[in-house]
Scaffold this motif. Structure first.
Motif, PDB file in Angstrom:
ATOM      1  N   SER A 137       0.796  -1.236   0.000  1.00 23.95           N
ATOM      2  CA  SER A 137       0.000   0.000   0.000  1.00 23.95           C
ATOM      3  C   SER A 137       0.823   1.278   0.000  1.00 23.95           C
ATOM      4  O   SER A 137       0.383   2.284  -0.553  1.00 23.95           O
ATOM      5  CB  SER A 137      -0.947   0.008   1.205  1.00 23.95           C
ATOM      6  OG  SER A 137      -1.851  -1.068   1.120  1.00 23.95           O
ATOM      7  N   VAL A 138       1.989   1.266   0.625  1.00 23.55           N
ATOM      8  CA  VAL A 138       2.757   2.513   0.723  1.00 23.55           C
ATOM      9  C   VAL A 138       3.285   2.998  -0.626  1.00 23.55           C
ATOM     10  O   VAL A 138       3.635   4.170  -0.767  1.00 23.55           O
ATOM     11  CB  VAL A 138       3.902   2.429   1.765  1.00 23.55           C
ATOM     12  CG1 VAL A 138       3.341   2.224   3.161  1.00 23.55           C
ATOM     13  CG2 VAL A 138       4.917   1.363   1.406  1.00 23.55           C
ATOM     14  N   ALA A 139       3.302   2.125  -1.609  1.00 21.78           N
ATOM     15  CA  ALA A 139       3.746   2.526  -2.948  1.00 21.78           C
ATOM     16  C   ALA A 139       2.657   3.294  -3.692  1.00 21.78           C
ATOM     17  O   ALA A 139       2.926   3.932  -4.696  1.00 21.78           O
ATOM     18  CB  ALA A 139       4.170   1.303  -3.749  1.00 21.78           C
ATOM     19  N   GLU A 140       1.429   3.234  -3.188  1.00 19.04           N
ATOM     20  CA  GLU A 140       0.296   3.840  -3.884  1.00 19.04           C
ATOM     21  C   GLU A 140      -0.401   4.891  -3.036  1.00 19.04           C
ATOM     22  O   GLU A 140      -1.630   4.936  -2.967  1.00 19.04           O
ATOM     23  CB  GLU A 140      -0.694   2.746  -4.277  1.00 19.04           C
ATOM     24  CG  GLU A 140      -0.091   1.708  -5.199  1.00 19.04           C
ATOM     25  CD  GLU A 140      -1.026   0.552  -5.476  1.00 19.04           C
ATOM     26  OE1 GLU A 140      -2.197   0.617  -5.057  1.00 19.04           O
ATOM     27  OE2 GLU A 140      -0.576  -0.415  -6.096  1.00 19.04           O
ATOM     28  N   THR A 141       0.369   5.720  -2.368  1.00 18.89           N
ATOM     29  CA  THR A 141      -0.218   6.744  -1.515  1.00 18.89           C
ATOM     30  C   THR A 141       0.453   8.078  -1.779  1.00 18.89           C
ATOM     31  O   THR A 141       1.543   8.128  -2.351  1.00 18.89           O
ATOM     32  CB  THR A 141      -0.104   6.338  -0.027  1.00 18.89           C
ATOM     33  OG1 THR A 141      -0.911   7.209   0.761  1.00 18.89           O
ATOM     34  CG2 THR A 141       1.330   6.370   0.465  1.00 18.89           C
ATOM     35  N   ASP A 142      -0.216   9.145  -1.372  1.00 18.13           N
ATOM     36  CA  ASP A 142       0.327  10.488  -1.571  1.00 18.13           C
ATOM     37  C   ASP A 142       1.103  10.988  -0.366  1.00 18.13           C
ATOM     38  O   ASP A 142       2.029  11.782  -0.518  1.00 18.13           O
ATOM     39  CB  ASP A 142      -0.810  11.472  -1.881  1.00 18.13           C
ATOM     40  CG  ASP A 142      -1.530  11.130  -3.166  1.00 18.13           C
ATOM     41  OD1 ASP A 142      -0.847  10.853  -4.168  1.00 18.13           O
ATOM     42  OD2 ASP A 142      -2.778  11.126  -3.163  1.00 18.13           O
ATOM     43  N   VAL A 143       0.724  10.557   0.825  1.00 20.42           N
ATOM     44  CA  VAL A 143       1.363  10.992   2.067  1.00 20.42           C
ATOM     45  C   VAL A 143       1.330   9.830   3.049  1.00 20.42           C
ATOM     46  O   VAL A 143       0.329   9.112   3.131  1.00 20.42           O
ATOM     47  CB  VAL A 143       0.617  12.202   2.705  1.00 20.42           C
ATOM     48  CG1 VAL A 143       1.298  12.649   3.984  1.00 20.42           C
ATOM     49  CG2 VAL A 143       0.497  13.358   1.740  1.00 20.42           C
ATOM     50  N   ILE A 144       2.414   9.656   3.807  1.00 22.76           N
ATOM     51  CA  ILE A 144       2.478   8.636   4.858  1.00 22.76           C
ATOM     52  C   ILE A 144       2.643   9.354   6.194  1.00 22.76           C
ATOM     53  O   ILE A 144       3.490  10.229   6.336  1.00 22.76           O
ATOM     54  CB  ILE A 144       3.662   7.676   4.637  1.00 22.76           C
ATOM     55  CG1 ILE A 144       3.482   6.920   3.317  1.00 22.76           C
ATOM     56  CG2 ILE A 144       3.821   6.721   5.816  1.00 22.76           C
ATOM     57  CD1 ILE A 144       4.695   6.107   2.894  1.00 22.76           C
ATOM     58  N   ILE A 145       1.814   8.960   7.162  1.00 24.52           N
ATOM     59  CA  ILE A 145       1.853   9.568   8.493  1.00 24.52           C
ATOM     60  C   ILE A 145       1.981   8.470   9.543  1.00 24.52           C
ATOM     61  O   ILE A 145       1.305   7.442   9.464  1.00 24.52           O
ATOM     62  CB  ILE A 145       0.582  10.398   8.757  1.00 24.52           C
ATOM     63  CG1 ILE A 145       0.473  11.539   7.746  1.00 24.52           C
ATOM     64  CG2 ILE A 145       0.577  10.940  10.190  1.00 24.52           C
ATOM     65  CD1 ILE A 145      -0.826  12.332   7.838  1.00 24.52           C
ATOM     66  N   GLY A 146       2.829   8.716  10.535  1.00 27.12           N
ATOM     67  CA  GLY A 146       2.988   7.785  11.655  1.00 27.12           C
ATOM     68  C   GLY A 146       4.075   8.280  12.571  1.00 27.12           C
ATOM     69  O   GLY A 146       4.595   9.388  12.418  1.00 27.12           O
ATOM     70  N   SER A 147       4.431   7.469  13.517  1.00 23.18           N
ATOM     71  CA  SER A 147       5.532   7.829  14.408  1.00 23.18           C
ATOM     72  C   SER A 147       6.856   7.504  13.719  1.00 23.18           C
ATOM     73  O   SER A 147       6.896   6.757  12.739  1.00 23.18           O
ATOM     74  CB  SER A 147       5.432   7.076  15.738  1.00 23.18           C
ATOM     75  OG  SER A 147       5.754   5.716  15.552  1.00 23.18           O
ATOM     76  N   LEU A 148       7.926   8.041  14.230  1.00 23.67           N
ATOM     77  CA  LEU A 148       9.265   7.772  13.705  1.00 23.67           C
ATOM     78  C   LEU A 148       9.535   6.267  13.644  1.00 23.67           C
ATOM     79  O   LEU A 148      10.252   5.785  12.766  1.00 23.67           O
ATOM     80  CB  LEU A 148      10.309   8.465  14.593  1.00 23.67           C
ATOM     81  CG  LEU A 148      11.764   8.337  14.202  1.00 23.67           C
ATOM     82  CD1 LEU A 148      12.011   8.974  12.841  1.00 23.67           C
ATOM     83  CD2 LEU A 148      12.641   9.001  15.243  1.00 23.67           C
ATOM     84  N   ALA A 149       8.906   5.526  14.518  1.00 22.96           N
ATOM     85  CA  ALA A 149       9.119   4.078  14.595  1.00 22.96           C
ATOM     86  C   ALA A 149       8.759   3.340  13.308  1.00 22.96           C
ATOM     87  O   ALA A 149       9.263   2.244  13.068  1.00 22.96           O
ATOM     88  CB  ALA A 149       8.318   3.494  15.760  1.00 22.96           C
ATOM     89  N   ILE A 150       7.921   3.918  12.452  1.00 19.87           N
ATOM     90  CA  ILE A 150       7.506   3.181  11.253  1.00 19.87           C
ATOM     91  C   ILE A 150       8.616   3.020  10.223  1.00 19.87           C
ATOM     92  O   ILE A 150       8.457   2.257   9.275  1.00 19.87           O
ATOM     93  CB  ILE A 150       6.239   3.786  10.591  1.00 19.87           C
ATOM     94  CG1 ILE A 150       6.510   5.166  10.006  1.00 19.87           C
ATOM     95  CG2 ILE A 150       5.068   3.773  11.569  1.00 19.87           C
ATOM     96  CD1 ILE A 150       5.367   5.743   9.178  1.00 19.87           C
TER      97      ILE A 150
END
Length: 146
Positions: free
Chosen positions: A71-84
């Protein structure tokens, strides 16, 4: 950005694990403050985290390594903690394949500087989670304006 009936729609992916509380709080804030067309995807390292983000207003969600990697290849923005972006973070729930896929994604990443994975980011000052989520919202709105 995706197109829905000729209108650009931002696809935001929120990633969380363990109890899912941070992802839930982020998803709620985004859903309440962004246009209703904004697509929010919940990706959890486990089903509980995904379920909480879906309950908070995510449009769709999935759990586990393959869901994150694909899924991360097909998104415009990724949000999460630094841990990701740290292999073996979240008590081992964040696999090396997940961390690599997230870090390598071309999508901009908006990361919370939470020191739960043994990494201190110099120059970043501790703020309460609600204030950090406000910063996330501002960054997303800035990206939408571009």
């Amino acid at each position: 950005m995706m197109r829905s009936m000729g209108v650009a729609v931002l696809r935001i992916t929120v990633i969380d694990g363990q109890g899912g509380g941070i992802g839930k709080a982020i998803t709620e804030k985004l859903r309440k403050n962004l246009p209703k067309e904004t697509e929010i995807i919940a990706l959890g390292t486990n089903a509980l985290a995904t379920a909480l983000m879906l309950k908070a207003g995510a449009n769709d969600g999935a759990s586990g390594e393959n869901a994150v990697v694909r899924s991360v290849a097909e998104t415009d923005v990724i949000i999460g903690s630094l841990a990701i972006i740290v292999p073996h973070a979240m008590m081992g729930e964040l696999t090396p394949a997940m961390a690599e896929a997230i870090a390598m994604s071309k999508a901009p990443k908006i990361l919370l500087p939470l020191n739960r994975c043994g990494i201190d980011v110099v120059g970043v000052y501790a703020e309460p989670l609600p204030h950090l989520i406000d910063h996330i919202l501002k960054k997303v709105k800035d990206l939408m304006e571009k």
